[in-house]
Every structure is written in structure tokens, then in C-alpha cells.
Design a protein around this motif. Structure first.
Motif, PDB file in Angstrom:
ATOM      1  N   PRO A 119       0.809  -1.213   0.000  1.00  0.00           N
ATOM      2  CA  PRO A 119       0.000   0.000   0.000  1.00  0.00           C
ATOM      3  C   PRO A 119       0.847   1.270   0.000  1.00  0.00           C
ATOM      4  O   PRO A 119       2.003   1.268   0.395  1.00  0.00           O
ATOM      5  N   ASN A 120       0.229   2.360  -0.445  1.00  0.00           N
ATOM      6  CA  ASN A 120       0.854   3.677  -0.346  1.00  0.00           C
ATOM      7  C   ASN A 120       1.033   3.981   1.143  1.00  0.00           C
ATOM      8  O   ASN A 120       0.109   3.794   1.934  1.00  0.00           O
ATOM      9  N   LEU A 121       2.192   4.458   1.528  1.00  0.00           N
ATOM     10  CA  LEU A 121       2.502   4.718   2.929  1.00  0.00           C
ATOM     11  C   LEU A 121       2.334   6.181   3.334  1.00  0.00           C
ATOM     12  O   LEU A 121       2.684   6.546   4.454  1.00  0.00           O
ATOM     13  N   TYR A 122       1.778   7.007   2.465  1.00  0.00           N
ATOM     14  CA  TYR A 122       1.533   8.400   2.841  1.00  0.00           C
ATOM     15  C   TYR A 122       0.532   8.414   4.000  1.00  0.00           C
ATOM     16  O   TYR A 122      -0.540   7.823   3.925  1.00  0.00           O
ATOM     17  N   GLY A 123       0.904   9.043   5.085  1.00  0.00           N
ATOM     18  CA  GLY A 123       0.028   9.114   6.250  1.00  0.00           C
ATOM     19  C   GLY A 123      -0.076   7.820   7.035  1.00  0.00           C
ATOM     20  O   GLY A 123      -1.020   7.629   7.799  1.00  0.00           O
ATOM     21  N   VAL A 124       0.900   6.939   6.885  1.00  0.00           N
ATOM     22  CA  VAL A 124       0.822   5.637   7.571  1.00  0.00           C
ATOM     23  C   VAL A 124       0.889   5.782   9.096  1.00  0.00           C
ATOM     24  O   VAL A 124       0.237   5.024   9.815  1.00  0.00           O
ATOM     25  N   ILE A 125       1.643   6.758   9.592  1.00  0.00           N
ATOM     26  CA  ILE A 125       1.740   6.952  11.039  1.00  0.00           C
ATOM     27  C   ILE A 125       0.356   7.350  11.565  1.00  0.00           C
ATOM     28  O   ILE A 125      -0.214   8.345  11.138  1.00  0.00           O
ATOM     29  N   GLY A 126      -0.170   6.546  12.462  1.00  0.00           N
ATOM     30  CA  GLY A 126      -1.488   6.790  13.025  1.00  0.00           C
ATOM     31  C   GLY A 126      -2.620   6.077  12.305  1.00  0.00           C
ATOM     32  O   GLY A 126      -3.738   6.021  12.801  1.00  0.00           O
ATOM     33  N   ARG A 127      -2.343   5.518  11.132  1.00  0.00           N
ATOM     34  CA  ARG A 127      -3.373   4.802  10.373  1.00  0.00           C
ATOM     35  C   ARG A 127      -3.602   3.429  11.001  1.00  0.00           C
ATOM     36  O   ARG A 127      -2.651   2.749  11.390  1.00  0.00           O
ATOM     37  N   VAL A 128      -4.850   3.011  11.088  1.00  0.00           N
ATOM     38  CA  VAL A 128      -5.162   1.669  11.580  1.00  0.00           C
ATOM     39  C   VAL A 128      -4.665   0.668  10.544  1.00  0.00           C
ATOM     40  O   VAL A 128      -4.896   0.833   9.337  1.00  0.00           O
ATOM     41  N   ALA A 129      -3.951  -0.345  10.983  1.00  0.00           N
ATOM     42  CA  ALA A 129      -3.391  -1.363  10.087  1.00  0.00           C
ATOM     43  C   ALA A 129      -4.494  -1.989   9.244  1.00  0.00           C
ATOM     44  O   ALA A 129      -5.580  -2.285   9.741  1.00  0.00           O
ATOM     45  N   GLY A 130      -4.214  -2.157   7.966  1.00  0.00           N
ATOM     46  CA  GLY A 130      -5.143  -2.819   7.069  1.00  0.00           C
ATOM     47  C   GLY A 130      -6.295  -1.983   6.578  1.00  0.00           C
ATOM     48  O   GLY A 130      -7.285  -2.542   6.104  1.00  0.00           O
ATOM     49  N   THR A 131      -6.180  -0.653   6.639  1.00  0.00           N
ATOM     50  CA  THR A 131      -7.328   0.183   6.280  1.00  0.00           C
ATOM     51  C   THR A 131      -7.065   1.176   5.140  1.00  0.00           C
ATOM     52  O   THR A 131      -7.965   1.950   4.822  1.00  0.00           O
ATOM     53  N   HIS A 132      -5.899   1.190   4.540  1.00  0.00           N
ATOM     54  CA  HIS A 132      -5.686   2.152   3.451  1.00  0.00           C
ATOM     55  C   HIS A 132      -6.611   1.797   2.291  1.00  0.00           C
ATOM     56  O   HIS A 132      -6.590   0.678   1.789  1.00  0.00           O
ATOM     57  N   PRO A 133      -7.451   2.748   1.869  1.00  0.00           N
ATOM     58  CA  PRO A 133      -8.416   2.467   0.798  1.00  0.00           C
ATOM     59  C   PRO A 133      -7.745   2.012  -0.494  1.00  0.00           C
ATOM     60  O   PRO A 133      -6.685   2.512  -0.867  1.00  0.00           O
ATOM     61  N   GLY A 134      -8.372   1.055  -1.144  1.00  0.00           N
ATOM     62  CA  GLY A 134      -7.906   0.604  -2.443  1.00  0.00           C
ATOM     63  C   GLY A 134      -6.845  -0.473  -2.407  1.00  0.00           C
ATOM     64  O   GLY A 134      -6.416  -0.939  -3.458  1.00  0.00           O
ATOM     65  N   TYR A 135      -6.401  -0.884  -1.225  1.00  0.00           N
ATOM     66  CA  TYR A 135      -5.389  -1.938  -1.146  1.00  0.00           C
ATOM     67  C   TYR A 135      -6.018  -3.205  -0.576  1.00  0.00           C
ATOM     68  O   TYR A 135      -6.754  -3.150   0.407  1.00  0.00           O
TER      69      TYR A 135
END
Length: 161
Positions: free
Chosen positions: A86-102
Motif C-alpha cells: 500500500p501507499n505509505l503516505y500518512g501511515v503513522i497513526g493509520r489503523v493497520a489494514g485500512t488504506h483504501p484501495g489496497y
């Protein structure tokens, strides 16, 4: 005229075949975000100084060089595409497994935590041991300095702002 009809049929057939590719499971794409202007040196220094220890003493240039290994599978820019990872932009603080489109593995979808410095450090040390069953094939970064610098790099360069 005949060749145009044949070309149209071939094009439709190819589109149908391509539509069948993939895992069959899709997730909505990430909504576009405003692309921030590039950081100045002073902004980088301020953001780095604000990080908790030991990340506030990291070498961002070294972090960028180490992150180059990750670019085979990841982007880290606003509206960057998902690749193998997945794209890692904004990964800090993101809930694991939730980046849209991945399409995440079940292991990552069910992780139940947000990515913070500690989780990313353990993940980068040995991705297979943190969440067994994940799709990441990268063996990890055994060097603590490399991990510190990559985490600081992501915290500054890939931070949502």
C-alpha cells in the motif's frame, strides 16, 4: 470497414480478459487529497525535532536512502498509487489494514492496532514475525539505525499535512 469491426471485437475481447484479472476482491480507492507543497529544510528540521526520541535524532537523508529499498513495492506520497504494497503516505497513526484501495491479507486486516513508531519498528525488523500470514516478502531491516531513520523519514516526508 471490416478491419475496423474486427479491431473493435478484438478490443472488446481484450478488455473482457483484462477485467477478469486480479483477486476478485476490490476495495474503494482512496479519495484524492490536496497535494502539499514540498517541505523546506526548516520545516523538515522542525518536524524532526518534534518527534519523540530516538527519532528526533535521525538522519532523514539516510532514511530516504534506506527507504529506496521499499520503493519497489511502496509509494509514500499524497495520492500515490498502491503497488505490491500500500501507499505509505500518512501511515503513522493509520489503523493497520485500512488504506483504501489496497487488498490486505487477513492477518493485517485483523491486526487491531494503529501504526505507531513501535509497531513500525517491530514490523521493519521482521515483518513475518509481527503478523504471521501477511503478504510482505521483504525480509526486514536488521539494523536499528536504518529502522530509526526510515521511521523518521516516514514521519516527516510522508506525514499528512
Amino acid at each position: 470497414m471490416r478491419w475496423a469491426m474486427r479491431l473493435g471485437i478484438v478490443t472488446l475481447a481484450a478488455a473482457g480478459l483484462l477485467a477478469g484479472c486480479g483477486s476478485g476482491e476490490t476495495t474503494p480507492a482512496a479519495p484524492p487529497v490536496a497535494v502539499p507543497p514540498p517541505l523546506t529544510g526548516a520545516q523538515r528540521a522542525t518536524m524532526l525535532a518534534a518527534l519523540p526520541a530516538p527519532y528526533n535524532t535521525a538522519d532523514l537523508e539516510h532514511g530516504a536512502r534506506v527507504f529506496a529499498r521499499c520503493k519497489a513495492c511502496h509509494t509514500a506520497t499524497a495520492n500515490g498509487p498502491n503497488m505490491t504494497g500500500p501507499n505509505l503516505y500518512g501511515v503513522i497513526g493509520r489503523v493497520a489494514g485500512t488504506h483504501p484501495g489496497y487488498n490486505y491479507s487477513k492477518a493485517v486486516k485483523g491486526a487491531g492496532f494503529a501504526w505507531d513508531d513501535d509497531h513500525i519498528d517491530h514490523w521493519l525488523a521482521n515483518p513475518r514475525s509481527v503478523l504471521p500470514g501477511n503478504k510482505m516478502t521483504f525480509p526486514g531491516l536488521p539494523d536499528a539505525t536504518d529502522r530509526r531513520d526510515v521511521i523518521a523519514y516516514l514521519s516527516v516526508e510522508a506525514a499528512k499535512r
